[in-house]
Design an enzyme around this catalytic site. Sequence first.
Site, short mmCIF file in Angstrom:
data_model
loop_
_atom_site.label_atom_id
_atom_site.label_comp_id
_atom_site.label_asym_id
_atom_site.label_seq_id
_atom_site.Cartn_x
_atom_site.Cartn_y
_atom_site.Cartn_z
CG HIS A 61 -1.76 1.20 1.42
ND1 HIS A 61 -3.11 1.20 1.18
CD2 HIS A 61 -1.44 2.47 1.81
CE1 HIS A 61 -3.60 2.40 1.42
NE2 HIS A 61 -2.61 3.19 1.81
CD GLU A 62 2.11 3.77 3.65
OE1 GLU A 62 2.63 4.80 3.17
OE2 GLU A 62 0.99 3.77 4.20
CG HIS A 112 0.64 6.26 -0.69
ND1 HIS A 112 -0.47 6.82 -1.26
CD2 HIS A 112 0.20 5.62 0.43
CE1 HIS A 112 -1.53 6.55 -0.54
NE2 HIS A 112 -1.15 5.81 0.49
CG ASP A 154 -4.09 7.19 1.54
OD1 ASP A 154 -3.11 7.78 1.99
OD2 ASP A 154 -4.16 5.94 1.48
#
Length: 365
Positions: free
Chosen positions: A67-68, A71, A169
């Site tokens: 997930h990170e 980004h 987010d």
Amino acid sequence: MKTSVQIGYVMGIPIRLHISFLLILPIFATVFSIAPEPFGYETVEPPLQYILGFTTAILLFTSVVLHELGHSYFAKKFGVKISNITLHLFGGVSSMEEIPRDPGEEGKMAFAGPLVSFIIGGTLLLLNFGLSSVLPEFTESYPYRIFFIIGTINIVLGIFNLIPAFPMDGGRILRSWFARRMSYIKATQKAASVGKFFAIFMGLFGLLVNPWLILIAFFVYIGASQEAQSTTISISLEQYSVGDIMTTDVKAVPPSMTIQELLDFMFEKKHMGYPVMEGDDLKGVVSFTDIRKVMPEERSALHVSDIMTMDVISTTSDMNASEAFKMISRNNVGRLLVIDDGNLKGIVSRTDLIRTLRFMEEEAS
């Protein structure tokens, strides 16, 4: 004390485990082990029960890293430097030097994380559906249950992160939408206001349904407030350089001064930090925090040279004041020495920066 350990690199980004992660991982593993179906392995015999719980916990946190990385991929694409990704008690955090100011770039970067979670969750759940259609007995297997747990949690994680409130987010996506129509500061303030309203609503709902929602609401409210404050400070200071704000009348202390003399000097001058100079040579910096580490009865025997910090954090007079504020916050210090061409020119403190902001607010009103 070192609070995190590096375990590797992905896309050139250091991946770290915070000490709090080492505490939460066994808790998650235990919860999965003893939880009833379909989100746990309560009916499985030990030790397989705990092996499955630990495996599921590891896969969950791997999903958080991915997930990170979603980004981080877009952040790097837009020229933002990623210092590291750290797994800790509350999940994962990408340490970025700054958030892109372009609304389109920020929106894409913010949405990339939830998108990765949706892809992981959707893929695993579809895989379960496909395999169980061909092999009905697959629904009774442990891989099926692992895929179901991780897939479902990733879908929930993606939805949760789209809540329009900082630090999720969704708050950044909302700000990027507002920023297309107004200044970045106003966009941040509006998005933060929406986040605070959502936090209050969540807290009231938590009183009726689940006390855990109150804790999450508090986390969201604080996150929204901090984002609005830090963004306002950062952008407002961009029009100044350190040289415009710094104190040039620098008072220094010699390394031979006793700690008791230094303490008396601090109370007299009403400043809590000083450079340590021997002639024209900068030896270090000393603050009231250093003094507090020394027992009162030892302060007359020890000298400044015994407690000063020699690893001086400094800046230059032409640095942007906004960057200086970030340096102070990042290093958790009260002041920076301003050094040009090896010469001490002044000091810029957190107080100097806050005073400048107040002056700007008074001028605006």
